[in-house]
Design a protein around this motif. Structure first.
Motif, PDB file in Angstrom:
ATOM      1  N   VAL A  63     -23.042  -6.260  -5.020  1.00  0.00           N
ATOM      2  CA  VAL A  63     -21.869  -7.144  -5.119  1.00  0.00           C
ATOM      3  C   VAL A  63     -20.653  -6.413  -4.545  1.00  0.00           C
ATOM      4  O   VAL A  63     -20.383  -5.265  -4.913  1.00  0.00           O
ATOM      5  CB  VAL A  63     -21.536  -7.509  -6.584  1.00  0.00           C
ATOM      6  N   PRO A 133      -5.622  -1.915  -6.935  1.00  0.00           N
ATOM      7  CA  PRO A 133      -6.195  -3.033  -6.190  1.00  0.00           C
ATOM      8  C   PRO A 133      -7.624  -3.309  -6.667  1.00  0.00           C
ATOM      9  O   PRO A 133      -8.445  -2.392  -6.705  1.00  0.00           O
ATOM     10  CB  PRO A 133      -6.188  -2.530  -4.739  1.00  0.00           C
ATOM     11  N   SER A 135     -10.743  -6.700  -7.790  1.00  0.00           N
ATOM     12  CA  SER A 135     -11.135  -7.990  -8.353  1.00  0.00           C
ATOM     13  C   SER A 135     -11.371  -7.719  -9.844  1.00  0.00           C
ATOM     14  O   SER A 135     -11.585  -6.556 -10.241  1.00  0.00           O
ATOM     15  CB  SER A 135     -12.437  -8.477  -7.698  1.00  0.00           C
ATOM     16  N   GLY A 145      -8.402   2.059 -14.500  1.00  0.00           N
ATOM     17  CA  GLY A 145      -7.278   2.399 -15.365  1.00  0.00           C
ATOM     18  C   GLY A 145      -6.587   3.652 -14.886  1.00  0.00           C
ATOM     19  O   GLY A 145      -6.813   4.113 -13.767  1.00  0.00           O
ATOM     20  N   LYS A 215       3.341   4.991  -9.734  1.00  0.00           N
ATOM     21  CA  LYS A 215       2.124   5.150  -8.931  1.00  0.00           C
ATOM     22  C   LYS A 215       2.469   5.453  -7.469  1.00  0.00           C
ATOM     23  O   LYS A 215       1.878   6.317  -6.839  1.00  0.00           O
ATOM     24  CB  LYS A 215       1.320   3.843  -9.037  1.00  0.00           C
TER      25      LYS A 215
END
Ligand SMILES: Cc1cc2nc3c(=O)[nH]c(=O)nc-3n(C[C@H](O)[C@H](O)[C@H](O)COP(=O)(O)OP(=O)(O)OC[C@H]3O[C@@H](n4cnc5c(N)ncnc54)[C@H](O)[C@@H]3O)c2cc1C
Length: 315
Positions: A63, A133, A135, A145, A215
């Protein structure tokens, strides 16, 4: 087209197909080769049928999420790669359950979009993942995380498809979530629910901005990478220590092979130029692993997922 897919393998499956699909170019690294076939199912039923057929025929099945933690080998990958990009895999809805809001969300949903929507609604929880970034499916599989929390912190349930194409729903506490890993037994995450606590929308939106700014100051977000190449290892005292500091300490910032190098900004990011290849990235990773081991005795483990036709490379 591969011989294995003749005789109408996909004939009755409701899906878009792309043979010899350039999946390497779809990843954040933008390097690497093709998949034999990229399949975008148009429903969970179609995905279930595809899964069952692949496993019954011994066809490799993978996937692809957003490709933000993935390195595809230059020679590509065999078998079927699935992308959950039809609308049915990109929906979300809220249910109020007492003082908590339950977010039900499909795995193809974009994590940043979910963060912005929950922040706008004043729901606390997902904002800790700002700037990652992903899904939803990829973030759950990797337990994405950082310093502010992990996706598993507010995750309640995960619904998956098994190799036999059957749906099962698990409580997140049964899925072995740990630092950057999960022990989800099934190949496909279909959807998830999160328990989010109502909070002050202005405060939550400010936290999103602050975390993103932090970040950006710490990581080379403008360069081409797949985030941290290695997991932070555990030292002899049982403490988790920074892989970036070990790599920096071994003097490896700027180490370059072909079109891949160790970032000067954050040593755990391996970045590529337009001329970089997947093998350049793999060579830098190998060199870093060897030299950190030689100087510290610590074995670095990949955080980035590697896909290859060669089992020695994929491991
Ligand atoms: C600039 C940058 C910064 C990053 N910073 C962080 C960070 O701070 N913290 C962090 O944890 N990560 C970080 N990452 C890595 C990455 O964002 C995460 O690992 C993210 O969870 C990957 O999600 P994805 O959808 O892109 O998954 P992919 O990279 O596409 O896939 C990763 C793995 O998840 C599996 N997968 C994907 N979708 C599904 C699904 N529906 N069902 C089953 N398996 C699935 C894939 O098969 C693969 O094994 C960063 C990456 C970049 C490029």
């Amino acid at each position: 087209m591969s011989v294995r897919y003749q005789s109408d393998f996909f004939g009755d499956i409701d899906a878009d197909l792309e043979f010899d699909a350039p999946i390497g170019a779809m990843t954040y690294y933008s390097v690497g080769g093709k998949a034999d076939v990229l399949v975008s199912p148009r429903s969970t039923d179609a995905l279930s049928l595809l899964l069952r057929r692949c496993y019954n025929s011994n066809i490799p099945f993978r996937v692809l999420g957003k490709g933000a933690n993935l390195l595809v080998d230059d020679l590509g990958v065999d078998g079927v790669v699935v992308k959950l990009n039809h609308n049915c895999f990109k929906t979300s809805r809220f249910n109020r359950e007492g003082p908590i809001d339950a977010l039900h969300i499909m795995s193809g949903y974009d994590l940043s979009k979910a963060i912005m929507e929950t922040a706008r609604c004043g729901l606390d929880g997902l904002h800790v993942l700002a700037g990652i970034p992903a899904s939803i499916g990829g973030a759950i599989r990797m337990n994405a995380g950082g310093n502010f929390g992990s996706i598993s912190d507010t995750l309640s349930t995960v619904t998956c498809l098994s190799k036999a194409g059957e749906l099962s729903t698990y409580r997140s506490s049964d899925l072995g979530f740990a630092y950057r890993e999960s022990k989800i037994p099934d190949p496909v995450i279909i959807s998830a629910t999160f328990s989010l606590t109502p909070g002050d929308p202005i405060h939550i939106r400010k936290s999103v901005k602050d975390i993103f700014a932090w970040k950006k100051s710490m990581q080379p977000l403008a360069d081409t990478s797949a985030g941290c190449a290695f997991k932070n290892p555990i030292n002899n005292n049982g403490e988790r220590i920074s892989a970036g500091e070990l790599i920096d300490g071994a003097g490896l910032k700027g180490l370059t092979i072909g079109g891949a190098s160790v970032s000067q900004h954050h040593a755990n990011f391996i970045i590529t130029t337009a001329k970089g290849t997947a093998r350049d990235v793999l060579s830098v990773m190998k060199d870093v692993r060897t030299r950190v081991f030689d100087s510290t005795g610590i074995k670095l483990q990949n955080e980035v997922v590697v896909w290859s036709r060669d089992p020695e490379i994929q491991r």
